[in-house]
Design an enzyme around this catalytic site. Structure first.
Site, PDB file in Angstrom:
ATOM      1  N   THR A  69       0.802  -1.222   0.000  1.00  0.00           N
ATOM      2  CA  THR A  69       0.000   0.000   0.000  1.00  0.00           C
ATOM      3  C   THR A  69       0.835   1.273   0.000  1.00  0.00           C
ATOM      4  OG1 THR A  69      -0.236  -0.120   2.403  1.00  0.00           O
ATOM      5  CG2 THR A  69      -1.995  -1.083   1.076  1.00  0.00           C
ATOM      6  N   CYS A  70       2.003   1.245   0.636  1.00  0.00           N
ATOM      7  CA  CYS A  70       2.812   2.472   0.693  1.00  0.00           C
ATOM      8  C   CYS A  70       3.357   2.846  -0.687  1.00  0.00           C
ATOM      9  CB  CYS A  70       3.946   2.328   1.698  1.00  0.00           C
ATOM     10  SG  CYS A  70       4.961   0.875   1.463  1.00  0.00           S
TER      11      CYS A  70
END
Length: 103
Positions: A69-70
């Site tokens: 997700t980052c």
């Protein structure tokens, strides 16, 4: 070329999803419920789909998609059929979008 066809099939499937399921795809890959202001093209991270081509995905394996997700990274394994791809993506985004989920 096969990876390109996989991506085209993925995006066609995403376009066919309900608004709610499309938001789950975004949430699964980014950790956010919405697209950045200006879209992903305006985002520093963008949105990337990575083909997972390992010995575990050969022959239409049953791995689920994963995400970082980052980095707004959606990792897409190889599937033998369109139906398997659709089932795996829906399973992942509907049940794996809330963090460390157990299926």
């Amino acid at each position: 070329m096969l990876a390109l066809l996989r991506f085209v099939g993925f995006w066609k499937f995403v376009e066919s999803l309900s608004h709610t399921d499309r938001l789950l795809v975004v949430w699964f890959a980014t950790g956010s419920h919405s697209v950045p202001v200006g879209g992903f093209a305006a985002s520093a991270s963008g949105f990337t789909i990575m083909a997972m081509d390992s010995s575990r995905t050969q022959g239409g394996g049953d791995l689920l998609p994963t995400a970082a997700t980052c980095f707004h990274l959606f990792r897409l394994p190889r599937y033998a059929t369109k139906a398997r791809l659709e089932r795996a993506v829906l399973l992942a985004v509907r049940h794996g979008s809330s963090g460390f989920a157990t299926l």
